[in-house]
Enzyme design. Structure first.
Site, PDB file in Angstrom:
ATOM      1  N   TYR A 124      62.644 -27.931 -10.357  1.00  0.00           N
ATOM      2  CA  TYR A 124      61.349 -27.249 -10.427  1.00  0.00           C
ATOM      3  C   TYR A 124      60.351 -27.844 -11.406  1.00  0.00           C
ATOM      4  CZ  TYR A 124      63.432 -23.873  -7.340  1.00  0.00           C
ATOM      5  OH  TYR A 124      64.027 -23.284  -6.248  1.00  0.00           O
ATOM      6  N   PHE A 404      67.179 -12.484 -11.239  1.00  0.00           N
ATOM      7  CA  PHE A 404      66.509 -12.262  -9.961  1.00  0.00           C
ATOM      8  C   PHE A 404      66.619 -13.496  -9.098  1.00  0.00           C
ATOM      9  CE2 PHE A 404      63.486 -13.936 -12.992  1.00  0.00           C
ATOM     10  CZ  PHE A 404      62.659 -14.769 -12.293  1.00  0.00           C
TER      11      PHE A 404
END
Length: 404
Positions: A124, A404
């Site tokens: 990322y 999450f």
């Protein structure tokens, strides 16, 4: 031609099936120690990549969170999740197309930053995300867990009480305590009520059986909890949430005083947490599993820098490049009395940096000088790195527990 399209509630099943295919899993496979995390997906924030033959080949989604910044201000943040490309369509630009589309939608919603947990650390950064918080595991051998003599403010610890409950019987308490904690903790994310209601995620959000030690202050108000389980002589604490050090210490004492276990593992602690120093034998607590956790991506540099709290006066000229979005800006950051102003400037820069590196230092968990020494940030003035360290430092070490 590949199509990237938004999802609706009608796409839920195909979205879940596609993301599981990308991960090489099945939705029916039991999730160890967790509920069905995808039950909390917000389908109005999902994306599907669809191949020319109409088959879905990629997914990306976001949750609507709040992120607490240094100084205690909560701001909206997109929690990026469920990012995956089915193996047959990797290395074809699908991931990059989805990430570009998603960042555009985040901006359209008026959010100036997004966050994620990276499954692989090498993915990322190229999309502008930087590792902003870390977390570690602390393993303590019970037979060596004698407490050091407390002095100063810590000597007053010990008021309040600890009550043992089952996870199924204290969901409201957990939600209330976490909400109080996250509003004061830089780097913490909100846990919307819907998550607790659905049991979406890992313990103690999920309904997986757990015991919970709840700490109450002298007035009887819950101000901390520790969710835990025991197996094969090890007590594992999923997470310890406390509004102050006194409550955290009381919960740690409870865990380390548990009978019939030989060691206690605290799964998520900030790397510099004082718990080890509470032990008479510093080596009784072994730190392991140090890893990056929350990655931050800024989408509006001036808004982001003026939103957080600051604790030292000063100024810096930041020359920031955003290779993924093809953007560049030079900003004069001026801090006075805890408030920042950030405006365009033509002045010579103090620091030149990539947007991902600005994300890494944004919450105060990474020192700019570390990235200067690593060759990520270029300092044009010998004193600039030290000045940036002082400016970007947080009031508290940023830490994120939410999965999450």
């Amino acid at each position: 031609m590949m199509e990237i399209r938004p999802t609706t509630d009608e796409d839920f099943e195909v979205f879940v099936a596609t993301v599981h295919t990308a991960f090489g899993q099945f939705p029916e496979t039991p999730v160890a120690d967790g509920g069905r995390w995808w039950s909390a997906l917000e389908m109005d924030r999902g994306l599907l990549a669809v191949a020319p033959d109409g088959k879905p080949v990629g997914t990306a989604a976001a949750y609507s969170f709040e992120l607490t910044l240094p100084g205690g201000k909560p701001v909206p943040a997109a929690g990026v999740t469920a990012v995956g490309v089915v193996p047959s369509h990797r290395r074809r630009g699908v991931l990059g197309a989805m990430m570009r589309h998603q960042l555009a939608e985040v901006r359209e919603r008026g959010e100036f930053l997004s966050v994620l947990l990276a499954s692989e650390a090498g993915i990322y950064g190229r999309f502008g995300y930087g590792p902003a918080t870390s977390t570690a595991r602390l393993t303590v051998q019970r037979h060596r867990a004698e407490w050091a003599e407390a002095r100063g403010e810590a000597a007053a610890d010990g008021t309040g009480s600890v009550e043992v409950l089952r996870r199924a019987d204290c969901g409201d308490i957990l939600e209330a305590v976490y909400e109080r904690y996250r509003r004061a903790q830089p780097g913490a994310l909100s846990r919307p009520h819907r998550w607790w209601e659905l049991g979406a995620g890992q313990p103690p959000v999920s309904r997986t059986p757990r015991y919970v030690a709840v700490h109450r202050d002298a007035d009887g108000t819950p101000d901390g909890y520790a969710s835990y389980s025991t197996e094969s002589g090890t007590l594992t604490v999923d997470e310890t949430i406390a509004v102050d050090d006194a409550a955290h210490t009381a919960l740690a004492r409870y865990a380390l005083g548990h009978d019939l276990v030989s060691q206690v593992v605290f799964r998520h602690l900030p790397p510099e947490h004082p718990l080890r120093w509470r032990l008479a034998d510093l080596r009784a607590g072994e730190v392991g599993g140090l890893t990056d956790w929350l990655w931050v991506r800024l989408l509006d540099v001036p808004r982001a820098l003026t939103a957080r709290g600051w604790f030292t006066d000063g100024e810096l000229v930041l020359d920031v490049t955003d290779p993924f979005l093809g953007e560049h800006g030079r900003h004069l950051l001026t801090v006075r009395d805890g408030r920042a102003e950030c405006v365009p400037t033509d002045r010579r820069p103090d620091l030149s940096l990539d947007i991902r590196d600005l994300g890494a230092v944004y919450l105060g968990g990474t020192r700019p000088s570390t990235l200067v020494r690593a060759g990520h940030i270029r300092a044009h003035d010998p004193a600039a790195a030290a000045r940036a360290d002082a400016l970007f430092a947080s009031d508290l070490t940023p830490h994120c527990l939410h999965w999450f």
